[in-house]
Design an enzyme around this catalytic site. Structure first.
Site, PDB file in Angstrom:
ATOM      1  N   HIS A  92       0.867  -1.180   0.000  1.00 37.21           N
ATOM      2  CA  HIS A  92       0.000   0.000   0.000  1.00 37.21           C
ATOM      3  C   HIS A  92       0.901   1.227   0.000  1.00 37.21           C
ATOM      4  O   HIS A  92       1.957   1.231   0.621  1.00 37.21           O
ATOM      5  CB  HIS A  92      -0.906   0.002   1.234  1.00 37.21           C
ATOM      6  N   ARG A 177     -12.534  12.941   4.910  1.00 34.36           N
ATOM      7  CA  ARG A 177     -11.227  13.617   4.934  1.00 34.36           C
ATOM      8  C   ARG A 177     -10.938  14.262   3.586  1.00 34.36           C
ATOM      9  O   ARG A 177     -10.350  15.339   3.512  1.00 34.36           O
ATOM     10  CB  ARG A 177     -10.118  12.610   5.273  1.00 34.36           C
ATOM     11  N   SER A 192      -5.997   4.749   8.657  1.00 29.15           N
ATOM     12  CA  SER A 192      -6.735   4.487   7.423  1.00 29.15           C
ATOM     13  C   SER A 192      -6.068   3.351   6.639  1.00 29.15           C
ATOM     14  O   SER A 192      -6.706   2.367   6.250  1.00 29.15           O
ATOM     15  CB  SER A 192      -6.756   5.769   6.582  1.00 29.15           C
TER      16      SER A 192
HETATM   17  N1  URA Z   1      -3.993   5.721   1.657  1.00 27.46           N
HETATM   18  C1  URA Z   1      -5.024   5.424   2.508  1.00 27.46           C
HETATM   19  O1  URA Z   1      -5.623   4.349   2.416  1.00 27.46           O
HETATM   20  N2  URA Z   1      -5.339   6.309   3.440  1.00 27.46           N
HETATM   21  C2  URA Z   1      -4.706   7.490   3.598  1.00 27.46           C
HETATM   22  O2  URA Z   1      -5.050   8.242   4.481  1.00 27.46           O
HETATM   23  C3  URA Z   1      -3.645   7.807   2.716  1.00 27.46           C
HETATM   24  C4  URA Z   1      -3.309   6.886   1.747  1.00 27.46           C
END
Ligand code: URA
Length: 435
Positions: A92, A177, A192
């Site tokens: 990620h 957000r 997150s």
């Molecule tokens: N990727 C996410 O899943 N959340 C974030 O806040 C930033 C990047």
């Protein structure tokens, strides 16, 4: 015995005034917001208070756990390929500009024997989202059933899906957000990212933590702290987690937007593409394979021999996509040319990200449709020679009234000078548990 209950104004006030939220208050507010008993206005105020006041490590850990518990946790430990458990591994990114790496990376890891359950996201602020990009492929859908995810992991070695019932609290908070200027917060980014990734059922995770103007957290120190926080959150939940710090001071690759990034990813899968995209793809793939305990396979070879491209075609077809149809780049284009001879001295990732967002690649209201065709192509990268009058940037959109705002965002975000600036390394550092 009377049960103590919380209320949103008190929770907001506690954080607004710099207090520490109790475990019970965090569990209550995440659950109540997920189920509609705390309003968007109240959660927006709490997010802004967290943005301004921060959170302790214990608050971040509890907030993340509450977000994981807001939905289901997938479990693929029963799945087998060739009689063996799957090497379940994912990556990620904390969000970047032109960061299309997931698109070539997933098929590279598939081709090397890994299995990738990738819960991908949509654009956030000035950064692009993998789902928005992939949906510019005709027919592609990320809304796939759990049954299909399991089937694809066994048969193909990957599924790219909308988080759905995974961490539904994050889905709501993420969307909020995006439109309340509360993205750039270490506790909110860490929770997150990690809530989705802990819930998605991988055994190992590599986090591409961005550093520089195009990242949500600008300084290397803040990004290191974010990486350490996420690595410890993953480790505490039994997920083998490591992070790579990578440069995001200038966009990754030459294409920024939706369809244009898919087109550039196809170039990488065909064995070409910009060297920085290839370097990041191969580096992250090597980390993922190592974290998953897969050795003896060379990720770069899968780009050279076409096997990653074959895996990508299989994956897209399984999710309804048709790579035989053209990718639709916006029908309206504007080109910015070089004012003088010289060298490309700088291209600021944030300016480019905001310009592409203004062209229609991202959202300014919840659930807004993004334009698959919105994007930008950078003709000369930092350090390259330029001649007066030659094209430096081409901007694409489906709605030409967006050019003015986009060009204004880009204005001052790049420079042509006399000499190339010192080269910056793309890969800055690696962070593992305990660092
Ligand atoms: N990727 C996410 O899943 N959340 C974030 O806040 C930033 C990047």
């Amino acid at each position: 015995m009377t049960q103590f209950t919380f209320d949103a104004p008190t929770v907001i006030r506690t954080k607004r005034d710099g207090g520490v939220l109790s475990d019970a208050a965090i569990d209550w507010v995440i659950d109540a917001y997920t189920h509609g008993r705390v309003a968007d206005e109240q959660m927006s105020a709490l997010l802004m208070a967290i943005f301004l006041r921060g959170m302790t490590a214990a608050e971040i850990a509890r907030w993340t756990a509450a977000m994981v518990d807001s939905g289901e946790r997938m479990d693929f430990s029963d799945l087998r390929r060739g009689g063996r458990p799957l090497a379940l591994v994912d990556k990620h990114s904390t969000g970047g500009v032109g960061d299309k790496t997931t698109i070539p990376l997933v098929p590279v890891v598939m081709a090397c024997g890994g299995a990738v359950p990738q819960a991908a996201g949509r654009g956030l602020g000035h950064t692009g989202g993998t789902l928005d990009k992939l949906e510019s492929i005709a027919g592609f859908t990320a809304e796939i059933s759990k049954h299909q995810i399991r089937q694809q992991l066994c048969d193909l070695g990957a599924a790219i899906f909308a988080a759905g019932e995974l961490a539904p609290a994050d889905r709501k908070i993420y969307a909020l957000r995006d439109i309340t200027a509360t993205t750039e917060s270490l506790p909110l980014i860490a929770s997150s990212v990690m809530s989705k990734k802990i819930a998605e059922g991988a055994n190992a995770l590599v986090l591409d933590t961005k550093v520089g103007s195009g990242a949500f957290l600008k300084t290397e120190e803040e990004s290191r702290e974010l990486a350490r926080t996420m690595v410890e959150l993953g480790t505490a939940h039994g997920l083998t987690t490591r992070a790579v710090l990578t440069d995001m001071s200038t966009p990754l690759g030459c294409a920024i937007g939706n369809a244009v990034e898919v087109a550039e990813s196809l170039e990488v899968l065909a064995g070409g593409g910009p060297p920085d995209v290839v370097e990041l793809t191969v580096t992250l793939a090597a980390e993922m394979l190592d974290a998953a305990g897969l050795d003896g396979v060379d990720p770069a070879q899968t780009l050279a021999d076409g096997s990653a491209m074959d895996r990508f075609r299989d994956l897209v077809a399984a999710q309804g996509g048709d790579l035989g149809q053209d990718l639709h780049v916006g029908p309206h284009a504007e080109t910015i040319t070089a004012p003088r001879d010289g060298r490309m001295e700088s291209i600021d990732a944030m300016a480019v990200g905001l310009a592409v967002w203004r062209l229609g690649a991202g959202r300014s209201a919840p659930g807004e449709r993004v334009q698959p065709g919105a994007g930008m192509y950078i003709h000369r990268r930092v350090g390259e020679p330029v001649s007066a009058g030659e094209p430096l940037f081409t901007l694409y959109t489906e709605t030409p009234d967006r050019f003015e705002g986009a060009i204004a965002e880009l204005d001052g975000g790049w420079a042509v000078g006399d000499a190339a600036p010192p080269a910056r390394p793309l890969i800055i550092d690696r962070i593992t548990s305990g660092d």
